[in-house]
Design a protein around this motif. Structure first.
Motif, PDB file in Angstrom:
ATOM      1  N   GLN A 144       1.016  -1.161   0.072  1.00  0.00           N
ATOM      2  CA  GLN A 144      -0.157   0.085   0.010  1.00  0.00           C
ATOM      3  C   GLN A 144       1.225   1.167  -0.193  1.00  0.00           C
ATOM      4  OE1 GLN A 144      -2.441  -0.850   3.558  1.00  0.00           O
ATOM      5  NE2 GLN A 144      -3.947  -2.066   2.185  1.00  0.00           N
ATOM      6  N   GLN A 182     -14.797  -9.608   0.346  1.00  0.00           N
ATOM      7  CA  GLN A 182     -14.870 -10.471  -0.774  1.00  0.00           C
ATOM      8  C   GLN A 182     -13.809 -11.479  -0.736  1.00  0.00           C
ATOM      9  OE1 GLN A 182     -17.170  -9.252  -3.196  1.00  0.00           O
ATOM     10  NE2 GLN A 182     -17.781  -8.192  -1.328  1.00  0.00           N
ATOM     11  N   ASP A 184     -11.516 -12.492  -2.784  1.00  0.00           N
ATOM     12  CA  ASP A 184     -10.223 -12.061  -3.194  1.00  0.00           C
ATOM     13  C   ASP A 184      -9.409 -10.951  -1.976  1.00  0.00           C
ATOM     14  OD1 ASP A 184     -11.740  -9.599  -3.334  1.00  0.00           O
ATOM     15  OD2 ASP A 184     -10.734  -9.222  -5.653  1.00  0.00           O
ATOM     16  N   THR A 186     -10.431  -8.211  -1.196  1.00  0.00           N
ATOM     17  CA  THR A 186     -10.822  -6.859  -0.980  1.00  0.00           C
ATOM     18  C   THR A 186     -12.337  -6.729  -0.262  1.00  0.00           C
ATOM     19  OG1 THR A 186     -12.074  -6.861  -2.986  1.00  0.00           O
ATOM     20  CG2 THR A 186      -9.816  -6.575  -3.255  1.00  0.00           C
ATOM     21  N   TYR A 187     -12.886  -5.556  -0.299  1.00  0.00           N
ATOM     22  CA  TYR A 187     -14.050  -5.430   0.513  1.00  0.00           C
ATOM     23  C   TYR A 187     -14.972  -4.442  -0.467  1.00  0.00           C
ATOM     24  CZ  TYR A 187     -11.773  -6.799   4.915  1.00  0.00           C
ATOM     25  OH  TYR A 187     -11.209  -7.327   5.775  1.00  0.00           O
ATOM     26  N   ARG A 188     -16.205  -4.795  -0.328  1.00  0.00           N
ATOM     27  CA  ARG A 188     -17.089  -3.769  -1.226  1.00  0.00           C
ATOM     28  C   ARG A 188     -17.822  -2.665  -0.154  1.00  0.00           C
ATOM     29  NH1 ARG A 188     -17.415  -4.284  -6.868  1.00  0.00           N
ATOM     30  NH2 ARG A 188     -16.071  -5.950  -7.218  1.00  0.00           N
ATOM     31  N   PHE A 228     -10.259   1.858   5.120  1.00  0.00           N
ATOM     32  CA  PHE A 228     -10.089   1.440   3.853  1.00  0.00           C
ATOM     33  C   PHE A 228      -9.422   2.388   3.070  1.00  0.00           C
ATOM     34  CE2 PHE A 228     -13.455  -0.965   6.051  1.00  0.00           C
ATOM     35  CZ  PHE A 228     -13.059  -2.027   5.891  1.00  0.00           C
ATOM     36  N   VAL A 230      -9.979   3.604  -0.448  1.00  0.00           N
ATOM     37  CA  VAL A 230     -11.028   3.241  -1.749  1.00  0.00           C
ATOM     38  C   VAL A 230     -10.554   4.292  -2.923  1.00  0.00           C
ATOM     39  CG1 VAL A 230     -13.378   3.295  -2.399  1.00  0.00           C
ATOM     40  CG2 VAL A 230     -12.743   2.844   0.032  1.00  0.00           C
ATOM     41  N   LEU A 234      -9.537   2.588  -9.844  1.00  0.00           N
ATOM     42  CA  LEU A 234      -8.636   1.286  -9.199  1.00  0.00           C
ATOM     43  C   LEU A 234      -6.994   1.419  -9.918  1.00  0.00           C
ATOM     44  CD1 LEU A 234     -11.310  -1.468  -9.705  1.00  0.00           C
ATOM     45  CD2 LEU A 234     -10.685   0.007  -7.799  1.00  0.00           C
ATOM     46  N   ASN A 245     -13.755   3.375  -9.900  1.00  0.00           N
ATOM     47  CA  ASN A 245     -14.341   2.686  -8.903  1.00  0.00           C
ATOM     48  C   ASN A 245     -16.062   3.305  -8.495  1.00  0.00           C
ATOM     49  OD1 ASN A 245     -14.545   0.936  -6.671  1.00  0.00           O
ATOM     50  ND2 ASN A 245     -12.604   2.070  -5.667  1.00  0.00           N
ATOM     51  N   VAL A 275     -14.705  -0.755  -4.432  1.00  0.00           N
ATOM     52  CA  VAL A 275     -13.602  -1.584  -4.045  1.00  0.00           C
ATOM     53  C   VAL A 275     -13.006  -1.085  -3.052  1.00  0.00           C
ATOM     54  CG1 VAL A 275     -11.654  -2.962  -4.776  1.00  0.00           C
ATOM     55  CG2 VAL A 275     -13.758  -2.770  -6.338  1.00  0.00           C
ATOM     56  N   TYR A 277      -9.649  -1.450   0.213  1.00  0.00           N
ATOM     57  CA  TYR A 277      -8.750  -2.099   0.544  1.00  0.00           C
ATOM     58  C   TYR A 277      -8.493  -2.069   2.241  1.00  0.00           C
ATOM     59  CZ  TYR A 277      -7.973  -2.340  -4.418  1.00  0.00           C
ATOM     60  OH  TYR A 277      -8.307  -2.424  -5.675  1.00  0.00           O
TER      61      TYR A 277
END
Length: 596
Positions: A144, A182, A184, A186-188, A228, A230, A234, A245, A275, A277
Motif C-alpha cells: 500500500q 470479498q 479475493d 478486498t471489500y465492497r 479502507f 478506496v 482502481l 471505482n 472496491v 482495501y
C-alpha cells in the motif's frame, strides 16, 4: 494588498524558540540547518506570494462548481497546484524513500503557514493529502505504501479523509458505512460520506479516499470501525490507472467561507459496491484515523495563525492609507492616517501579538514532534511526545479561536469598508469560522485536553510544563529591565492560575464531571494563552539579548514591544479565566433544561 510571507519572524521562532540547531542534530535531520531553513522559506515565499496568494480572492468570487458528478475548481487552481507539486512542496516533510524531502516538521510547519496565508481554500488539498500519507506511513502495508504514497507526494494523486456521515458527525461511534468482505481479500464499500474536503476535483488524476466503515458483523460503537483505501480509479499492478471505482460525488456544499475548496457528498456503492482495501487490521480504523486527525489538527491550528497573519497585513495596509480624523495628541495639523489613533494601534497590536504568540507556540510544538520521532534516547522521545500531545489541542483550539478574533478586528480596523466585500477583509472573517469547527470543534479539543491530556496523568505533564515556565520567570528576573519585569509579573500570575486550574480539573473530572467540563473550553483558552505567553516571554529574552549585541535593532525592538503588549493585554486575562473555571461551574449547569 498582496501577501508578504513573514520569513524573518518564522526564522526567529525556529532558531531562537524551537531550537532548530538541536533539531538539526537529530538523526536524519542533519541538513535542517538555519541556512537550509532560510533557503527553503525564501523559495516557498516566492511561490506563495507570486502564484497562490493572487488566486485567493478569485476563489471566493468564483468557487468550485459541480455538474453531473464532475467538480471544476476555480480558474488558475489547477495550474498553481502543478507548480506547487513540481516544486516538491507536497513531499516537504515526508520520507525520502517515497520521494519526499525528509525535512523536519519545524521547517514544514512554517511552509504550511505560508501556503494557508496565501490561500486557505487551495491549501486544504495538500493538507488532506499530508494526512492520508501520514496514516498510510503508520498503518499501511508495504505494498500500500509503495502503491499510494509516491504518487501522492508527486501530486499526481491527492488524498482525502472520510469520517463524517449525515448521522455521525463528532460521534464516530454512529458510523454506518458498511464493508462487505470479498473472496479475493478486498471489500465492497456501501454508504454516504459528507463534508469531504476535495472529495472530487480536477487538479489530480486520482483521489485516494481513506474511509471509515464497519465490516459486516463487526462490534457496535467505535470498537467496530475499520479503515479502507478506496481510490477513485482502481490501480493496476504496474501502477497505472484502471477502472473507475463505484464512488461518486453527488453534490458539493455551499458554504460561509473557504468557497473554492470543494466540500463533497460522496456516495459509495450505488453500482454494486466500491472496491476497498483494508488498512492494517479490522476494527482498528479509528486508531489509525486518529494519526491522520492529529496531523490535521496541528495543521488546522497553523491555518489559524496563517489567516490571522493575512488579516493583520491587510489591516495594517489599510490603517496606513485611510485618512480619517485628527490624532488626539495633536501630532498632525489636520486629519491623518488612522494608524495614528491609539485604539487602531491597540487593535493592530492585539492582532500582531496573538499571531506571533501562536506562531511561536506552534514552532516549539513542531520541534517537540521532531524530537519525539527522531531522538535516539527513548526517554527524551517520550518526554517530547507527551509535550507535543499536550500542545496539539492548544495549537488547534487556541490558534483558531484567536484567528476568528483577529479576523474580526481586521474588519473593525476597516470600519464600514470592512463590511463591504470588495475590500476583502470580510473574506478572512468568513474563512476563519470553519477553523474552530472542522477536525474537531473547540469543545472537542477541550475535552481531549481535560480527559486525555490532564486528568489521565494526574496533571503530571501540565505541571512539568509549569515548572519550565517558572524557570523562564527566573531568567526574566535575572535579566532586569522594564519589559522583562512586566512580563515576569504577568507570566507568574498566569502560571499560578494555570496550576490551580489543572488541580481543579484533576480533582473534578471523575467525581464531578459536569463541573470539570463546564470549564473545559475556558481551560483550553487559558492554557493556550499561557503557552503562547510563555513563548513570548522567551522571545522577549532572546530579542533583548540580540539588542544588547546590536543585532537587527528595529526587528528586535518590535519583538520586545509586542511581547510586552502580549503580557499586559492578553496574558493578563488568565487569572479571570481561572476564576470562571474554578468558581463558575454552577452558573453553567444550574439552569433547568426546560428553561432554555
Amino acid at each position: 494588498m498582496t501577501y508578504r510571507a513573514p520569513v524573518k519572524d518564522m526564522l526567529f521562532a525556529m532558531t531562537e524558540l524551537a531550537g532548530l540547531a538541536q533539531v538539526a542534530q537529530l538523526p536524519g535531520f542533519e541538513e535542517a540547518t538555519a541556512e537550509t531553513a532560510q533557503a527553503v522559506l525564501e523559495e516557498c515565499a516566492k511561490l506563495n506570494e507570486g502564484v497562490i496568494a493572487p488566486l485567493n480572492r478569485e476563489g471566493d468570487r468564483n468557487p468550485s462548481s459541480w455538474k453531473d458528478g464532475v467538480v471544476t475548481t476555480t480558474p488558475g487552481f489547477k495550474e498553481a497546484f502543478r507548480q506547487f507539486v513540481e516544486g516538491g512542496w507536497q513531499g516537504l516533510q515526508h520520507p525520502v524513500e517515497f520521494g519526499g524531502q525528509g525535512l523536519p516538521k519545524t521547517i514544514g510547519a512554517a511552509c504550511g503557514e505560508m501556503l494557508n496565508s496565501a490561500n486557505l481554500s487551495f491549501a486544504l488539498c495538500p493538507l488532506l493529502t499530508d494526512g492520508a500519507i501520514e496514516a498510510l506511513l503508520t498503518a499501511g502495508s508495504d505494498t500500500q505504501k509503495a502503491t499510494y504514497i509516491p504518487p501522492m507526494i508527486e501530486g499526481r494523486w491527492t488524498g482525502t479523509m472520510n469520517l463524517t456521515e449525515p448521522q455521525a458527525g463528532s460521534d464516530l461511534a454512529a458510523v454506518r458505512t458498511r464493508a462487505e468482505p470479498q473472496p479475493d481479500g478486498t471489500y465492497r464499500i456501501f454508504g454516504t460520506k459528507i463534508f469531504i474536503t476535495y472529495g472530487e476535483h480536477d487538479m489530480a488524476e486520482n483521489i485516494v479516499h481513506l474511509v471509515l466503515a464497519r465490516v459486516t458483523g463487526a462490534p457496535e460503537g467505535v470498537k467496530g470501525i475499520s479503515l479502507f483505501i478506496v481510490p477513485k480509479f482502481l490501480v493496476n499492478a504496474d501502477g497505472s490507472l484502471g477502472a473507475r471505482n463505484d464512488v461518486h460525488c453527488v453534490s458539493i456544499e455551499h458554504k460561509l467561507g473557504i468557497k473554492a475548496s470543494p466540500t463533497a457528498v460522496l456516495q459509495y456503492g450505488d453500482h454494486g459496491g466500491a472496491v476497498g482495501y483494508l488498512v492494517g487490521q479490522e476494527n482498528r480504523g479509528l486508531e489509525y484515523m486518529f494519526i491522520m486527525m492529529n496531523a490535521a489538527r496541528y495543521a488546522v491550528g497553523v491555518q489559524g495563525i496563517a489567516l490571522a497573519e493575512r488579516a493583520y497585513q491587510k489591516a495594517v495596509a489599510y490603517a496606513r492609507e485611510r485618512v480619517q480624523g485628527r490624532p488626539v495628541d495633536g501630532s498632525l495639523p489636520k486629519a491623518g492616517p488612522i494608524l495614528h489613533h491609539p485604539d487602531v494601534r491597540r487593535m493592530l497590536m492585539t492582532m500582531r501579538a496573538y499571531t506571533e504568540g501562536c506562531r511561536a507556540m506552534a514552532a516549539v510544538a513542531a520541534a517537540a514532534y521532531d524530537a519525539a520521532h527522531a531522538h535516539p534516547d527513548a526517554a527524551v522521545r517520550a518526554r517530547n511526545q507527551a509535550f507535543y500531545e499536550f500542545m496539539v489541542p492548544l495549537v488547534k483550539g487556541y490558534s483558531t479561536e484567536m484567528s476568528l478574533e483577529v479576523a474580526s478586528l481586521g474588519v473593525q480596523v476597516h470600519g464600514g469598508m470592512g463590511f463591504i466585500e470588495e475590500t476583502g477583509a470580510a473574506q478572512y472573517l468568513r474563512d476563519a469560522k470553519i477553523l474552530t469547527i472542522y477536525e474537531g470543534t473547540t469543545a472537542i479539543q477541550a475535552n481531549d485536553l481535560v480527559g486525555r491530556k490532564t486528568a489521565r496523568d494526574g496533571g503530571a505533564t501540565a505541571k512539568a510544563i509549569a515548572a519550565q515556565i517558572e524557570a523562564t520567570e527566573g531568567e526574566l528576573a535575572r535579566h532586569g529591565g522594564a519589559a522583562a519585569a512586566a512580563m515576569r509579573k504577568r507570566l507568574a500570575a498566569a502560571r499560578a492560575a494555570f496550576v490551580e486550574v489543572v488541580d481543579y480539573i484533576v480533582a473534578n473530572t471523575k467525581t464531578n464531571p459536569n463541573a470539570a467540563f463546564a470549564g473545559s473550553v475556558p481551560y483550553l483558552m487559558l492554557a493556550g494563552n499561557v503557552m503562547a505567553g510563555w513563548q513570548m516571554a522567551r522571545a522577549l529574552l532572546a530579542a533583548e539579548h540580540k539588542l544588547a549585541a546590536g543585532e537587527d535593532t528595529a526587528f528586535m525592538q518590535a519583538k520586545v514591544t509586542t511581547a510586552r503588549f502580549y503580557a499586559d493585554h492578553i496574558l493578563s486575562k488568565v487569572p479571570g479565566l481561572r476564576d470562571s473555571i474554578v468558581e463558575g461551574a454552577e452558573g453553567v449547569t444550574a439552569m433547568a433544561l426546560d428553561a432554555f
